[in-house]
Design an enzyme around this catalytic site. Sequence first.
Site, mmCIF file in Angstrom:
data_model
loop_
_atom_site.group_PDB
_atom_site.id
_atom_site.type_symbol
_atom_site.label_atom_id
_atom_site.label_comp_id
_atom_site.label_asym_id
_atom_site.label_seq_id
_atom_site.Cartn_x
_atom_site.Cartn_y
_atom_site.Cartn_z
ATOM 1 N N ASP A 1 37.116 -39.950 -1.902
ATOM 2 C CA ASP A 1 38.117 -40.989 -2.095
ATOM 3 C C ASP A 1 39.487 -40.334 -1.883
ATOM 4 O O ASP A 1 39.620 -39.103 -1.906
ATOM 5 C CB ASP A 1 37.978 -41.546 -3.511
ATOM 6 C CG ASP A 1 39.093 -42.505 -3.871
ATOM 7 O OD1 ASP A 1 39.347 -43.429 -3.086
ATOM 8 O OD2 ASP A 1 39.714 -42.319 -4.930
ATOM 9 N N ASP B 1 43.184 -41.915 -3.023
ATOM 10 C CA ASP B 1 44.132 -42.099 -4.128
ATOM 11 C C ASP B 1 43.505 -41.682 -5.451
ATOM 12 O O ASP B 1 42.421 -42.147 -5.800
ATOM 13 C CB ASP B 1 44.565 -43.564 -4.206
ATOM 14 C CG ASP B 1 45.326 -44.001 -2.967
ATOM 15 O OD1 ASP B 1 46.545 -43.868 -2.960
ATOM 16 O OD2 ASP B 1 44.671 -44.444 -2.003
ATOM 17 N N SER C 1 37.579 -44.647 1.345
ATOM 18 C CA SER C 1 38.684 -45.206 0.571
ATOM 19 C C SER C 1 38.748 -46.725 0.706
ATOM 20 O O SER C 1 38.228 -47.302 1.659
ATOM 21 C CB SER C 1 40.004 -44.595 1.068
ATOM 22 O OG SER C 1 41.122 -45.239 0.507
ATOM 23 N N GLY C 2 39.410 -47.347 -0.243
ATOM 24 C CA GLY C 2 39.702 -48.770 -0.127
ATOM 25 C C GLY C 2 40.870 -49.034 0.800
ATOM 26 O O GLY C 2 41.139 -50.190 1.155
ATOM 27 N N LYS D 1 31.560 -48.786 -0.552
ATOM 28 C CA LYS D 1 31.620 -47.436 0.004
ATOM 29 C C LYS D 1 30.234 -46.847 0.242
ATOM 30 O O LYS D 1 29.997 -46.180 1.255
ATOM 31 C CB LYS D 1 32.437 -46.517 -0.917
ATOM 32 C CG LYS D 1 33.920 -46.847 -0.962
ATOM 33 C CD LYS D 1 34.675 -45.833 -1.820
ATOM 34 C CE LYS D 1 36.145 -46.193 -1.942
ATOM 35 N NZ LYS D 1 36.911 -45.195 -2.716
ATOM 36 N N ASP E 1 37.405 -41.276 -8.356
ATOM 37 C CA ASP E 1 38.048 -41.457 -9.664
ATOM 38 C C ASP E 1 38.064 -42.897 -10.138
ATOM 39 O O ASP E 1 38.355 -43.168 -11.305
ATOM 40 C CB ASP E 1 39.502 -40.949 -9.616
ATOM 41 C CG ASP E 1 40.414 -41.929 -8.880
ATOM 42 O OD1 ASP E 1 41.379 -42.419 -9.488
ATOM 43 O OD2 ASP E 1 40.145 -42.210 -7.704
ATOM 44 N N ASN F 1 35.582 -48.410 -8.020
ATOM 45 C CA ASN F 1 35.074 -48.720 -6.684
ATOM 46 C C ASN F 1 34.408 -47.513 -6.023
ATOM 47 O O ASN F 1 33.923 -47.598 -4.893
ATOM 48 C CB ASN F 1 36.189 -49.265 -5.784
ATOM 49 C CG ASN F 1 37.323 -48.284 -5.580
ATOM 50 O OD1 ASN F 1 37.591 -47.425 -6.426
ATOM 51 N ND2 ASN F 1 38.014 -48.407 -4.468
#
Length: 276
Positions: free
Chosen positions: A11, A13, A46-47, A195, A218, A221
């Site tokens: 991930d 962020d 990542s989103g 994901k 973290d 998601n």
Amino acid sequence: MKNNIKMVAVDIDGTFVRPDYTYDVLRFKRILSHMNEVGCRFVVASGNQYYQLRDLFPEYDDKLSFVAENGAFVKDQKELVFTADMSKETVNDVIDVCREYPEILNVLCGVESAYCQRGTVSQEFYDLTSIYYHHLQWVDDFKEVKDQILKFAPTVPIEKTYEYYDIFAKRLQGKVEPTTSGHGSIDLIVPGCHKASGLERLVKRWGISSEQCVAFGDGENDIEMLKYCGYSYAMENASQKVKDAAKYVCPSNEDDGVLVALEKIFDVKSSSFHKY
């Protein structure tokens, strides 16, 4: 572990990058070089929008793979593998529900660009959103957008994150699934398109197994991804729910936890000096 690992998924962020959105480029390149030597691939999961993620890795982005938009956009180096395609009916249903709650600040995410609707969000919100969506446009009406829609990314008051999560889950059941990284950010995704599903597409493509994969995350998601991979690390700054989903905990993103863990996994000696 090193010889068995064929994929590392991270991930961004709160995980890979520090709070100021930097990472130790030289340290990472040294680790990536070792990963390439042992036949292990690096996946950015990542989103965030692909174009923003790509720009985090200038000059060598085409050597990496991306699971962007929470699994709705999957790219294997230079080849586009998968894009979600939310139906027009579902898109309109989501728009109608969100319009009932004026405090929702919505972003419509397409293959070509992300979009903000005039009159519903401020210029300040647009400018902040452009940090995470490098292809971003103003539009007059979400329903008039001509693009293949991947997901919605509504921002809600932080203290109401899970209240709205429940509203979306109930009102849009069977049409979209809410997922959240917390802090007022919710993604409304095509059911089953998260994901982990993006990683599975790459795993099958490369002829490897989930047991040969490592994931770092973290946020909530990231939970599907952490459970999917044979080895999984929650960041020290993650919530307890995320830590419970992972097998291990590594230092926080402020302390370059992903790089610390990868140096141990691949037996890469850390330089005594890192250029920031």
